[in-house]
Design an enzyme around this catalytic site. Structure first.
Site, PDB file in Angstrom:
ATOM      1  N   LYS A  13       0.838  -1.218   0.000  1.00 60.37           N
ATOM      2  CA  LYS A  13       0.000   0.000   0.000  1.00 60.37           C
ATOM      3  C   LYS A  13       0.870   1.265   0.000  1.00 60.37           C
ATOM      4  O   LYS A  13       0.653   2.166  -0.798  1.00 60.37           O
ATOM      5  CB  LYS A  13      -0.930   0.017   1.232  1.00 60.37           C
ATOM      6  CG  LYS A  13      -1.894  -1.167   1.281  1.00 60.37           C
ATOM      7  CD  LYS A  13      -2.838  -1.078   2.469  1.00 60.37           C
ATOM      8  CE  LYS A  13      -2.147  -1.193   3.816  1.00 60.37           C
ATOM      9  NZ  LYS A  13      -1.445  -2.476   4.048  1.00 60.37           N
ATOM     10  N   ARG A  88      -9.334   0.894   9.243  1.00 60.29           N
ATOM     11  CA  ARG A  88      -8.851  -0.452   9.571  1.00 60.29           C
ATOM     12  C   ARG A  88      -9.864  -1.223  10.390  1.00 60.29           C
ATOM     13  O   ARG A  88      -9.610  -2.387  10.733  1.00 60.29           O
ATOM     14  CB  ARG A  88      -7.553  -0.335  10.360  1.00 60.29           C
ATOM     15  CG  ARG A  88      -6.291  -0.685   9.567  1.00 60.29           C
ATOM     16  CD  ARG A  88      -5.135  -0.475  10.492  1.00 60.29           C
ATOM     17  NE  ARG A  88      -3.937  -1.157  10.130  1.00 60.29           N
ATOM     18  CZ  ARG A  88      -2.886  -0.568   9.561  1.00 60.29           C
ATOM     19  NH1 ARG A  88      -2.933   0.689   9.224  1.00 60.29           N
ATOM     20  NH2 ARG A  88      -1.792  -1.274   9.331  1.00 60.29           N
ATOM     21  N   ARG A 127      11.638  -5.338   4.786  1.00 60.70           N
ATOM     22  CA  ARG A 127      11.253  -3.932   4.546  1.00 60.70           C
ATOM     23  C   ARG A 127      12.192  -2.970   5.268  1.00 60.70           C
ATOM     24  O   ARG A 127      12.636  -3.223   6.384  1.00 60.70           O
ATOM     25  CB  ARG A 127       9.823  -3.700   5.021  1.00 60.70           C
ATOM     26  CG  ARG A 127       9.451  -2.220   5.061  1.00 60.70           C
ATOM     27  CD  ARG A 127       7.971  -1.972   5.018  1.00 60.70           C
ATOM     28  NE  ARG A 127       7.258  -2.559   6.133  1.00 60.70           N
ATOM     29  CZ  ARG A 127       5.939  -2.544   6.236  1.00 60.70           C
ATOM     30  NH1 ARG A 127       5.203  -2.005   5.282  1.00 60.70           N
ATOM     31  NH2 ARG A 127       5.347  -3.097   7.279  1.00 60.70           N
ATOM     32  N   ARG A 160      11.544  -1.246  10.581  1.00 59.59           N
ATOM     33  CA  ARG A 160      10.510  -0.888  11.554  1.00 59.59           C
ATOM     34  C   ARG A 160      10.520  -1.873  12.710  1.00 59.59           C
ATOM     35  O   ARG A 160      10.679  -3.070  12.508  1.00 59.59           O
ATOM     36  CB  ARG A 160       9.133  -0.915  10.880  1.00 59.59           C
ATOM     37  CG  ARG A 160       8.781   0.374  10.214  1.00 59.59           C
ATOM     38  CD  ARG A 160       7.548   0.281   9.356  1.00 59.59           C
ATOM     39  NE  ARG A 160       6.370  -0.298   9.987  1.00 59.59           N
ATOM     40  CZ  ARG A 160       5.168  -0.296   9.439  1.00 59.59           C
ATOM     41  NH1 ARG A 160       4.973   0.272   8.256  1.00 59.59           N
ATOM     42  NH2 ARG A 160       4.139  -0.843  10.042  1.00 59.59           N
TER      43      ARG A 160
HETATM   44  P1  ADP Z   1       2.177  -1.847   3.233  1.00 61.42           P
HETATM   45  O1  ADP Z   1       2.204  -0.324   3.180  1.00 61.42           O
HETATM   46  O2  ADP Z   1       0.959  -2.428   2.572  1.00 61.42           O
HETATM   47  O3  ADP Z   1       2.389  -2.389   4.608  1.00 61.42           O
HETATM   48  P2  ADP Z   1       4.733  -1.634   1.784  1.00 61.42           P
HETATM   49  O4  ADP Z   1       4.396  -0.776   0.613  1.00 61.42           O
HETATM   50  O5  ADP Z   1       5.511  -1.016   2.889  1.00 61.42           O
HETATM   51  O6  ADP Z   1       3.391  -2.352   2.372  1.00 61.42           O
HETATM   52  O7  ADP Z   1       5.478  -2.924   1.213  1.00 61.42           O
HETATM   53  C1  ADP Z   1       5.938  -3.945   2.101  1.00 61.42           C
HETATM   54  C2  ADP Z   1       7.302  -4.447   1.636  1.00 61.42           C
HETATM   55  O8  ADP Z   1       7.166  -5.166   0.402  1.00 61.42           O
HETATM   56  C3  ADP Z   1       8.312  -3.337   1.367  1.00 61.42           C
HETATM   57  O9  ADP Z   1       9.571  -3.820   1.752  1.00 61.42           O
HETATM   58  C4  ADP Z   1       8.217  -3.124  -0.136  1.00 61.42           C
HETATM   59  O10 ADP Z   1       9.426  -2.620  -0.691  1.00 61.42           O
HETATM   60  C5  ADP Z   1       7.912  -4.517  -0.651  1.00 61.42           C
HETATM   61  N1  ADP Z   1       7.022  -4.542  -1.810  1.00 61.42           N
HETATM   62  C6  ADP Z   1       5.981  -3.705  -2.082  1.00 61.42           C
HETATM   63  N2  ADP Z   1       5.366  -4.059  -3.231  1.00 61.42           N
HETATM   64  C7  ADP Z   1       6.039  -5.156  -3.698  1.00 61.42           C
HETATM   65  C8  ADP Z   1       5.883  -5.992  -4.855  1.00 61.42           C
HETATM   66  N3  ADP Z   1       4.908  -5.783  -5.747  1.00 61.42           N
HETATM   67  N4  ADP Z   1       6.747  -7.026  -4.992  1.00 61.42           N
HETATM   68  C9  ADP Z   1       7.736  -7.251  -4.067  1.00 61.42           C
HETATM   69  N5  ADP Z   1       7.935  -6.506  -2.982  1.00 61.42           N
HETATM   70  C10 ADP Z   1       7.091  -5.454  -2.790  1.00 61.42           C
HETATM   71  P1  AMP Z   2       1.076   0.792   8.968  1.00 57.64           P
HETATM   72  O1  AMP Z   2       2.173   1.788   8.799  1.00 57.64           O
HETATM   73  O2  AMP Z   2      -0.157   1.128   8.162  1.00 57.64           O
HETATM   74  O3  AMP Z   2       1.533  -0.641   8.768  1.00 57.64           O
HETATM   75  O4  AMP Z   2       0.607   0.914  10.499  1.00 57.64           O
HETATM   76  C1  AMP Z   2       1.493   0.615  11.551  1.00 57.64           C
HETATM   77  C2  AMP Z   2       0.722   0.516  12.872  1.00 57.64           C
HETATM   78  O5  AMP Z   2       0.102   1.781  13.173  1.00 57.64           O
HETATM   79  C3  AMP Z   2      -0.426  -0.495  12.896  1.00 57.64           C
HETATM   80  O6  AMP Z   2       0.024  -1.815  13.172  1.00 57.64           O
HETATM   81  C4  AMP Z   2      -1.290   0.085  14.023  1.00 57.64           C
HETATM   82  O7  AMP Z   2      -0.735  -0.200  15.304  1.00 57.64           O
HETATM   83  C5  AMP Z   2      -1.155   1.586  13.798  1.00 57.64           C
HETATM   84  N1  AMP Z   2      -2.214   2.095  12.881  1.00 57.64           N
HETATM   85  C6  AMP Z   2      -2.037   2.638  11.652  1.00 57.64           C
HETATM   86  N2  AMP Z   2      -3.211   2.979  11.118  1.00 57.64           N
HETATM   87  C7  AMP Z   2      -4.170   2.642  12.020  1.00 57.64           C
HETATM   88  C8  AMP Z   2      -5.587   2.715  12.041  1.00 57.64           C
HETATM   89  N3  AMP Z   2      -6.282   3.204  11.004  1.00 57.64           N
HETATM   90  N4  AMP Z   2      -6.236   2.257  13.139  1.00 57.64           N
HETATM   91  C9  AMP Z   2      -5.556   1.765  14.184  1.00 57.64           C
HETATM   92  N5  AMP Z   2      -4.229   1.638  14.219  1.00 57.64           N
HETATM   93  C10 AMP Z   2      -3.528   2.070  13.149  1.00 57.64           C
END
Ligand code: ADP
Ligand code: AMP
Length: 215
Positions: A13, A88, A127, A160
């Site tokens: 995302k 969420r 990541r 993270r």
């Molecule tokens: P989210 O925001 O949904 O938690 P991220 O955008 O941070 O996910 O992506 C999670 C991890 O996967 C990151 O390390 C990112 O670089 C990698 N990633 C994202 N999209 C892809 C893809 N299409 N193929 C492989 N790795 C990806």
């Molecule tokens: P993310 O960066 O989207 O993976 O979010 C990291 C963490 O932030 C999650 O695991 C939750 O603990 C908190 N968080 C982010 N967005 C929300 C939301 N909309 N509602 C509740 N917790 C959230």
């Protein structure tokens, strides 16, 4: 264009949000980034959110909903916005709908980035995120051009705290219990679209561009 990105943690995302925000000139609003910025600035909100985030749990709705309402009421969201990581819970989705209805606005598209659970672990443990702009990288699938430095702003990239194996498990369970029901919620509102998130980053973006071009 008012868009919600749906999908499990690690679906891509944040990665796609940066590309969409750039292409369509709409602000990218990530509640996770907002909480992380508050944690690094040691604000009261940050201190409250940290305990939940470190455990992989959701921050309570009452701390989350007003932040998003305030953010999307700002001028730069007049022509659209992209929500990443919000809503969420069904309660958050209902609060968002109510807020938008009162402003005679609505969500145009809830876009699910579909990735099966077994592909998620590798993505999350590899990541790295930028400490300043939140850009997301992967040590293998999407490395930074210069090791340890963000391509966009040059700031350090780090792992993270909640991307450890144990916490990832908890976050995926939380997703299944509390967030996945939103797929049906937005299907019922007839705004759900989905793309195959297992493809490489550029192909996922191409599909998203096609989907958004049709709305
Ligand atoms: P989210 O925001 O949904 O938690 P991220 O955008 O941070 O996910 O992506 C999670 C991890 O996967 C990151 O390390 C990112 O670089 C990698 N990633 C994202 N999209 C892809 C893809 N299409 N193929 C492989 N790795 C990806
Ligand atoms: P993310 O960066 O989207 O993976 O979010 C990291 C963490 O932030 C999650 O695991 C939750 O603990 C908190 N968080 C982010 N967005 C929300 C939301 N909309 N509602 C509740 N917790 C959230």
């Amino acid at each position: 264009m008012k868009i919600i990105l749906l999908g499990p943690p690690g679906a891509g995302k944040g990665t796609q949000a940066k590309l969409i925000s750039n292409e369509f000139s709409i602000p990218h609003i990530s509640t996770g980034d907002i909480f992380r910025a508050n944690i690094s600035e040691k604000t009261e909100l940050g201190m409250k959110a940290k305990g939940y985030m470190d455990k992989g749990l959701l921050v309570p709705d009452e701390l989350t909903i007003d932040i998003v309402k305030d953010r999307i009421a700002k001028d730069d969201c007049k022509n659209g916005f992209l929500l990443d990581g919000f809503p969420r819970t069904v309660h958050q989705a209902e609060a968002l709908d109510e807020f938008l209805v009162n402003r005679k606005e609505k969500i145009d598209c809830a876009l699910l980035i579909d990735v099966p659970r077994e592909k998620i672990f590798n993505r999350m443990t590899g990541r790295r995120i930028c400490t300043k702009c939140g850009a997301s990288y992967h040590i293998k699938y999407n490395p930074t051009k210069v090791e340890g430095k963000c391509d966009l702003c040059g700031s350090p990239v780090v792992q993270r705290k909640d991307d450890s194996e144990e916490t990832v498990k908890e976050r995926l369970d939380v997703y299944d219990r509390q967030t996945e029901p939103l797929v049906v919620y937005y299907k019922n509102e007839a705004v759900l679209k989905s793309v195959d998130g297992t493809q490489d980053i550029n192909k996922v973006f191409e599909d998203i561009r096609n989907v958004l071009g049709e709305i």
